[in-house]
Design a protein around this motif. Structure first.
Motif, PDB file in Angstrom:
ATOM      1  N   ARG A  22       1.288  -1.783  -0.252  1.00 49.92           N
ATOM      2  CA  ARG A  22       0.160  -0.030   0.341  1.00 49.92           C
ATOM      3  C   ARG A  22       0.963   1.124  -0.504  1.00 49.92           C
ATOM      4  O   ARG A  22       1.935   1.019   1.156  1.00 49.92           O
ATOM      5  N   ILE A  23       0.473   1.589  -1.320  1.00 49.05           N
ATOM      6  CA  ILE A  23       1.654   3.399  -1.247  1.00 49.05           C
ATOM      7  C   ILE A  23       1.027   4.240   0.371  1.00 49.05           C
ATOM      8  O   ILE A  23       0.286   5.140  -0.509  1.00 49.05           O
TER       9      ILE A  23
ATOM     10  N   GLY B  47       1.926  10.752   1.368  1.00 55.46           N
ATOM     11  CA  GLY B  47       0.851  12.401   1.964  1.00 55.46           C
ATOM     12  C   GLY B  47       0.790  13.201   0.852  1.00 55.46           C
ATOM     13  O   GLY B  47      -0.353  13.580   0.628  1.00 55.46           O
ATOM     14  N   PRO B  48       1.860  14.129   0.228  1.00 54.01           N
ATOM     15  CA  PRO B  48       1.505  14.851  -0.129  1.00 54.01           C
ATOM     16  C   PRO B  48       0.976  14.598  -1.589  1.00 54.01           C
ATOM     17  O   PRO B  48      -0.319  14.992  -2.200  1.00 54.01           O
ATOM     18  N   LEU B  49       1.149  13.264  -2.424  1.00 54.77           N
ATOM     19  CA  LEU B  49       0.046  12.521  -3.490  1.00 54.77           C
ATOM     20  C   LEU B  49      -1.077  12.406  -3.000  1.00 54.77           C
ATOM     21  O   LEU B  49      -2.149  13.112  -4.237  1.00 54.77           O
ATOM     22  N   TRP B  50      -1.515  12.244  -1.749  1.00 50.99           N
ATOM     23  CA  TRP B  50      -2.804  12.397  -1.508  1.00 50.99           C
ATOM     24  C   TRP B  50      -3.439  13.472  -1.355  1.00 50.99           C
ATOM     25  O   TRP B  50      -4.846  13.184  -1.116  1.00 50.99           O
TER      26      TRP B  50
ATOM     27  N   LEU C 287      -3.346  -1.176  -8.415  1.00 52.06           N
ATOM     28  CA  LEU C 287      -4.378  -1.015  -8.339  1.00 52.06           C
ATOM     29  C   LEU C 287      -4.543   0.019  -7.349  1.00 52.06           C
ATOM     30  O   LEU C 287      -4.425   0.536  -6.672  1.00 52.06           O
ATOM     31  N   SER C 288      -5.704   0.588  -8.687  1.00 50.52           N
ATOM     32  CA  SER C 288      -5.990   2.263  -8.509  1.00 50.52           C
ATOM     33  C   SER C 288      -7.140   2.975  -7.809  1.00 50.52           C
ATOM     34  O   SER C 288      -8.630   2.485  -8.863  1.00 50.52           O
ATOM     35  N   ARG C 289      -7.114   3.884  -7.325  1.00 52.70           N
ATOM     36  CA  ARG C 289      -8.215   4.786  -6.592  1.00 52.70           C
ATOM     37  C   ARG C 289      -8.445   5.690  -8.568  1.00 52.70           C
ATOM     38  O   ARG C 289      -7.686   6.546  -8.171  1.00 52.70           O
ATOM     39  N   VAL C 290      -9.037   5.947  -9.355  1.00 52.50           N
ATOM     40  CA  VAL C 290     -10.373   6.811  -9.870  1.00 52.50           C
ATOM     41  C   VAL C 290     -11.073   7.161  -9.488  1.00 52.50           C
ATOM     42  O   VAL C 290     -12.098   6.894  -9.767  1.00 52.50           O
TER      43      VAL C 290
ATOM     44  N   PRO D 100      -2.246   6.242  -6.772  1.00 58.11           N
ATOM     45  CA  PRO D 100      -2.168   4.545  -7.245  1.00 58.11           C
ATOM     46  C   PRO D 100      -1.282   3.611  -5.740  1.00 58.11           C
ATOM     47  O   PRO D 100      -0.443   3.166  -5.326  1.00 58.11           O
ATOM     48  N   GLU D 101      -3.032   3.501  -5.161  1.00 57.38           N
ATOM     49  CA  GLU D 101      -2.967   3.346  -3.617  1.00 57.38           C
ATOM     50  C   GLU D 101      -2.346   1.931  -3.415  1.00 57.38           C
ATOM     51  O   GLU D 101      -1.270   1.686  -2.637  1.00 57.38           O
ATOM     52  N   PHE D 102      -2.244   0.397  -4.222  1.00 62.65           N
ATOM     53  CA  PHE D 102      -1.986  -1.093  -4.132  1.00 62.65           C
ATOM     54  C   PHE D 102      -0.715  -0.668  -5.256  1.00 62.65           C
ATOM     55  O   PHE D 102      -1.279  -0.818  -6.921  1.00 62.65           O
ATOM     56  N   CYS D 103       0.298  -1.280  -4.601  1.00 65.44           N
ATOM     57  CA  CYS D 103       0.983  -2.165  -5.938  1.00 65.44           C
ATOM     58  C   CYS D 103       1.606  -3.295  -5.949  1.00 65.44           C
ATOM     59  O   CYS D 103       1.532  -3.670  -4.725  1.00 65.44           O
ATOM     60  N   VAL D 104       0.693  -4.064  -6.796  1.00 66.22           N
ATOM     61  CA  VAL D 104       0.631  -4.935  -6.573  1.00 66.22           C
ATOM     62  C   VAL D 104       1.787  -6.250  -7.675  1.00 66.22           C
ATOM     63  O   VAL D 104       2.341  -5.018  -9.363  1.00 66.22           O
ATOM     64  N   THR D 105       2.659  -6.772  -7.254  1.00 65.35           N
ATOM     65  CA  THR D 105       3.690  -7.572  -7.727  1.00 65.35           C
ATOM     66  C   THR D 105       3.352  -8.630  -8.446  1.00 65.35           C
ATOM     67  O   THR D 105       3.029  -9.558  -7.231  1.00 65.35           O
ATOM     68  N   TYR D 106       2.998  -9.644  -9.732  1.00 64.58           N
ATOM     69  CA  TYR D 106       2.756 -10.455  -9.633  1.00 64.58           C
ATOM     70  C   TYR D 106       3.365 -11.412 -11.027  1.00 64.58           C
ATOM     71  O   TYR D 106       4.650 -11.005 -11.300  1.00 64.58           O
TER      72      TYR D 106
END
Length: 403
Positions: free
Chosen positions: A130-131, A134-137, A293-296, A381-387
């Motif tokens: 989870r990213i 602060g400034p980006l949010w 996995l992003s909030r848009v 970009p709230e969740f960075c998923v590696t797969y």
């Protein structure tokens, strides 16, 4: 100020006692106490200016609150200078894996201009971070708040455009309902507290990371850990200014409902084949890549069945596109020139749509996936998923979050 007024009022005779400030000032005028009147009025004005200035300054310092479930959310509402990548693999891997599974159409993988290189057919989630930026949010939350609620925008549209937009939002809701049939996903999405009144969604975005290669030359495009698109997005967010205006829907940030669509843009890594590989040709099976996995916040989306190259912002809610598009001929070979698209182009001051939503038929050609484009800081970009890219679907027993 109240003490000053009380002292002045106490000097008046009991018979002529004033009941409010206006009466007091009238009495002072009658008694020709002009200096005292000017002093009192000045003190009142200075107090009001001071209170206004303090409110303005304090209000400017207050930062939008980050989600309550964030680990490093500061207690102070005036601070947003923090950054952390929180490992939530143990907590969310099974949920995100299920989300990837439900948002993957194996039968479409390996097809289409952007996906013809794909030889894998499924994904195995290995890490979820989870990213907490602060400034980006703060930037995202401020932009989201500035977007009108959908119902307010819909009321301003013509009947035809309103119906078209309502149908587009309903299509999104129907896709979400399919996912919410899985209890874990439904609870997960609910915990995020998405702003449905502004049409905030959870969408996929793929970007190449460290080690991505150029399949034509075998050259490693991004050899360094801190100089690649994945790293830049985590640190600074999505930036529509870096997108090509020759993209199918112009210069914006592109998202997908399907993980397999976002995967097409997450880079290629096995070329030339790594040591010990059973293949003497490029094969994507076994590669590790990254999807956000992003909030848009989509707001009211403009649904299109046309390609929209050179677009830099959505049309207005009357359906008008920017006039300069008419003279732009820098299009892809298969694209229709703007003057032949049959849409109005003019200069206007109408409210604009908040995003673009592509249909499954563009320029009378069937598309495998639907895409979404935003042209401002409307994504986080709230969740960075590696797969890992797999040849066959991963069985449930291989997805345990406890290892």
């Amino acid at each position: 100020m109240a003490g000053s007024l009380w002292l002045l009022a106490a000097q008046e005779s009991q018979e002529d006692e004033c009941e409010n400030v206006v009466q007091l000032w009238k009495k002072m005028v009658e008694d020709e106490r002009h200096f005292a009147l000017m002093l009192d009025v000045g003190l009142c004005l200075m107090t009001l200016v001071a209170l206004g200035s303090i409110s303005f300054i304090v209000g400017g310092w207050v930062k939008p609150r980050a989600p309550g479930y964030w680990t490093h959310r500061p207690w102070s509402p005036f601070r947003d200078h923090y950054y952390s990548e929180v490992d939530v693999t143990e907590e969310l891997r099974d949920i995100v894996q299920q989300l990837f599974d439900l948002c993957t159409q194996s039968e479409n993988m390996g097809q289409g201009e952007d996906g013809k290189w794909v030889s894998h057919r499924s994904f195995r989630v290995t890490q979820v971070h989870r990213i907490e930026n602060g400034p980006l949010w703060s930037s995202y939350a401020t932009t989201k708040k500035s977007i009108p609620k959908c119902q307010a925008s819909l009321k301003e549209m013509s009947a035809a455009l309103r119906k078209r937009t309502e149908d587009a939002i309903q299509e999104l809701d129907m896709e979400d309902e399919k996912l919410h049939g899985a209890a874990m996903i439904k609870d997960f999405v609910k915990s995020l507290g998405l702003d449905r009144k502004r049409n905030e969604r959870l969408l996929f975005h793929g970007s190449p990371g460290q080690g991505a290669v150029n399949l034509n030359t075998g050259e490693v495009i991004f050899p360094e850990k801190d100089k690649n698109p994945v790293y830049a997005i985590k640190q600074s967010g999505f930036d529509d200014r870096l997108s090509s205006v020759r993209g199918m829907y112009g210069s914006g940030v592109y998202f997908a409902q399907k993980a397999c669509k976002a995967d097409q843009y997450a880079g290629q890594y096995h070329w030339p084949p790594p040591p010990g590989s059973p293949f003497n040709y490029y094969c994507s099976v076994g590669e590790k890549a990254t999807i956000f996995l992003s909030r848009v916040v989509l707001g009211c989306p403009y649904k299109t069945e046309l390609s929209l190259e050179q677009l830099r912002r959505p049309p207005c809610i009357e359906g008008h596109f920017d006039l300069n598009l008419l003279w732009n001929e820098d299009l892809r070979p298969t694209s229709t020139p703007w003057r032949l698209k049959g849409v109005p182009c003019c200069i206007c001051s109408h409210q604009r749509f908040d995003s673009v939503m592509a249909g499954l038929s563009i320029d009378m050609r069937e598309k495998l996936y639907r895409e979404f484009v935003v042209y401002d800081k409307q994504c986080y970009p709230e969740f960075c998923v590696t797969y890992e890219r797999c040849r066959a679907p991963v069985p449930a027993r291989g997805r345990s979050s406890r290892r």
